[in-house]
Design an enzyme around this catalytic site. Structure first.
Site, PDB file in Angstrom:
ATOM      1  N   LYS A  31      -3.223   5.623  -0.110  1.00 27.29           N
ATOM      2  CA  LYS A  31      -4.471   4.930   0.691  1.00 27.29           C
ATOM      3  C   LYS A  31      -4.741   5.335   1.886  1.00 27.29           C
ATOM      4  CE  LYS A  31      -1.106   1.863   0.567  1.00 27.29           C
ATOM      5  NZ  LYS A  31      -0.389   0.609   0.370  1.00 27.29           N
TER       6      LYS A  31
ATOM      7  N   VAL B 295      -6.085   1.635  -4.570  1.00 33.22           N
ATOM      8  CA  VAL B 295      -6.847   0.171  -4.008  1.00 33.22           C
ATOM      9  C   VAL B 295      -6.325  -0.590  -5.408  1.00 33.22           C
ATOM     10  CG1 VAL B 295      -8.708  -1.066  -3.756  1.00 33.22           C
ATOM     11  CG2 VAL B 295      -8.630   1.456  -3.210  1.00 33.22           C
TER      12      VAL B 295
ATOM     13  N   ILE C 257      -4.808  -2.689 -10.745  1.00 34.09           N
ATOM     14  CA  ILE C 257      -6.217  -3.110 -11.125  1.00 34.09           C
ATOM     15  C   ILE C 257      -7.091  -2.164 -11.163  1.00 34.09           C
ATOM     16  CG2 ILE C 257      -8.203  -4.571 -10.503  1.00 34.09           C
ATOM     17  CD1 ILE C 257      -6.137  -6.136  -8.438  1.00 34.09           C
TER      18      ILE C 257
ATOM     19  N   GLU D 192       4.602  -3.132   3.385  1.00 33.38           N
ATOM     20  CA  GLU D 192       4.593  -1.733   3.963  1.00 33.38           C
ATOM     21  C   GLU D 192       5.910  -1.254   4.730  1.00 33.38           C
ATOM     22  OE1 GLU D 192       2.263   0.916   3.079  1.00 33.38           O
ATOM     23  OE2 GLU D 192       1.820  -0.631   1.810  1.00 33.38           O
TER      24      GLU D 192
ATOM     25  N   LYS E 100      -7.999   0.562   2.325  1.00 37.38           N
ATOM     26  CA  LYS E 100      -8.412   0.360   0.909  1.00 37.38           C
ATOM     27  C   LYS E 100      -9.976   0.070   1.153  1.00 37.38           C
ATOM     28  CE  LYS E 100      -3.767  -1.406  -0.207  1.00 37.38           C
ATOM     29  NZ  LYS E 100      -2.952  -2.439  -0.575  1.00 37.38           N
TER      30      LYS E 100
HETATM   31  N1  HSE Z   1       1.617  -3.224   1.458  1.00 41.81           N
HETATM   32  C1  HSE Z   1       0.827  -3.282   0.164  1.00 41.81           C
HETATM   33  C2  HSE Z   1       0.397  -4.648   0.040  1.00 41.81           C
HETATM   34  C3  HSE Z   1       1.343  -2.324  -0.916  1.00 41.81           C
HETATM   35  O1  HSE Z   1       1.194  -5.581   0.498  1.00 41.81           O
HETATM   36  O2  HSE Z   1      -0.574  -4.889  -0.794  1.00 41.81           O
HETATM   37  C4  HSE Z   1       0.143  -1.964  -1.995  1.00 41.81           C
HETATM   38  O3  HSE Z   1      -0.612  -1.340  -1.315  1.00 41.81           O
END
Ligand code: HSE
Length: 432
Positions: free
Chosen positions: A106, A133, A137, A191, A206
């Protein structure tokens, strides 16, 4: 004989391993369903010591990215290494070599999407990113296909699982922010740098993608106002609860057909709205189209299998496009040459939640409300608690009617200057 599509994976981390697993485990099913045989031919990674729990027998494993790019048999490259560099250079080379690219990255799309799409166009190949994203889903496919007849009027996304997990724990169990963050990290969906999660950056990456799809042109990531959840206290969660709201980190896209209102910030969502019931690490994207009305897409927004499931759906779309090169199968909704303008602060109005700690002295509330009156901001609710924590300071919470962002910023700048107001005031917005 089904047509064979040879695939190379770049980066065998969590998601890359998930993709390899699905391609190996679901080989027969995918062929039955698509008429295409997906062959994982080559995997590139620097670390071949680690046990990933899958057998790569018969698959070429290498540390050399060039092996993948130079191989004329490989039609599709799956980029699951993450980060901007060297992922960007590798993807550009793969596109230049005439390979389709599928990615879950992303940040790469939000920051470099325009260049990558231009390159893909120039080279006559596809660049797809369903997994970027909402994890598993199928939101991009839904915007591209199921909702294709609609102008997208609004998107509200709970699209960072880590923040949603933290807010859920604060709301349901009264945990502090830091305790909840530790739990979220232990669960493995944060992350590598959790400031991207709690600071709103990941949701903004996103949102850039969703808004670009909605508007059909690239949105500038750097222009999106982003606020995270780090300033929220359990006091705010409780005040919001008492007013009938749940605080959620929302990625917001409102589109009038010409200009976009884009924001990422913690938002007071009415307790009876569907989005208020999206809890823990789950994601949801609420989309309003001009014909369909309100829709909501809900599910796991992170994790190995859901994300890999989305990557494989792109591979299937690609395979169909490869089978029917003249078939007019529209895989790209974003025109990299089109720029989309954002509304300025003057043009946006919201309702606000404001929390101040002030000295408990006569006339203070009058002075604060006087500033709001001066800027034409109407207060809809006020609560002052008798005592809280630190001696002499009391929390005052206000809800306002809708007011222009600019007026609110000016009013708060003035209120911050009062010596009876502690600097840690909080401004949140209400859902609209
Ligand atoms: N770090 C992201 C989250 C992971 O917590 O949604 C998925 O993109």
């Amino acid at each position: 004989m089904p047509k064979e599509v040879n695939i190379g994976i770049l980066g065998l981390g969590v998601v890359g391993t998930g993709v390899a697993k699905i391609l190996l485990e679901q080989k027969k099913l995918l062929t039955e369903r698509t008429g295409v045989e997906f062959r994982l031919k080559t995997v590139v990674d620097l670390d071949w010591e680690r046990d990933r729990g899958i057998s790569l027998d018969g698959i070429r494993t290498t540390t050399d990215f060039e092996e993948l790019v130079q191989d004329p048999e490989i039609e599709v490259v799956v980029e699951t290494m993450g980060g901007i560099e060297p992922a960007f250079s590798f993807v550009m080379s793969a596109l230049a070599a005439g390979k389709h690219v599928v990615t879950a990255n992303k940040a790469l799309i939000a920051l470099k999407g325009r260049e990558l799409l231009e390159k893909a166009r120039e080279c006559g190949v596809q660049f797809l990113f369903e997994a970027s994203v909402g994890g598993g889903i199928p939101i991009i496919k839904s915007l591209r296909e199921g909702l294709i007849a609609n102008k997208i009027l609004r998107i509200y996304g709970i699209i960072n699982g880590t923040s949603n997990y933290i807010l859920t724990k604060m709301h349901q169990e009264g945990l502090d922010f830091s305790e909840a963050l530790q739990e979220a990290q232990a669960k493995g969906f944060a992350e590598a740098d959790p400031t991207l999660d709690v600071g709103g950056g990941d949701a903004a990456h996103k949102l850039t993608i969703l808004a670009s799809l909605a508007a059909g042109g690239f949105v500038d990531f750097g222009s999106i106002p982003v606020e995270g959840i780090t300033e929220l206290t359990s006091l705010d969660i409780n005040f919001a609860k008492n007013f009938g709201y749940v605080i959620k980190l929302l990625a917001i896209c409102r589109f009038n057909g010409t200009k976009l209102d884009l924001r990422v910030h913690p938002t007071l969502v009415p307790g009876d709205h569907l989005l208020a019931a999206v809890n823990h690490e789950l994601n949801a994207i609420f989309v309003t189209g001009n014909y369909v009305g309100d829709t909501m897409f809900y599910g796991p927004g992170a994790g190995q299998s859901p994300t890999a499931s989305a990557v494989v759906s792109d591979l299937v779309d690609l395979a169909r496009a490869i089978l029917q090169p003249e078939g007019g199968y529209t895989l790209q909704m974003i025109n990299p040459e089109k720029n989309v303008a954002l509304f300025s602060l003057d043009e946006i109005a919201n309702r606000y939640y404001l929390r101040f700690f002030t000295l408990d002295q006569p006339g203070i509330l009058a002075k604060i409300s006087g500033v709001f009156g001066k800027y034409g901001i109407s207060i809809s609710s006020v609560v002052q608690l008798e005592t809280h924590g630190e001696k002499n300071y009391v929390p005052i919470v206000l809800l306002t009617h809708e007011a222009p962002e600019k007026a609110m910023f000016k009013a708060l700048d003035e209120i911050k200057k009062f010596d009876f107001v502690r600097p840690d005031l909080l401004r949140l917005r209400l859902f609209k």
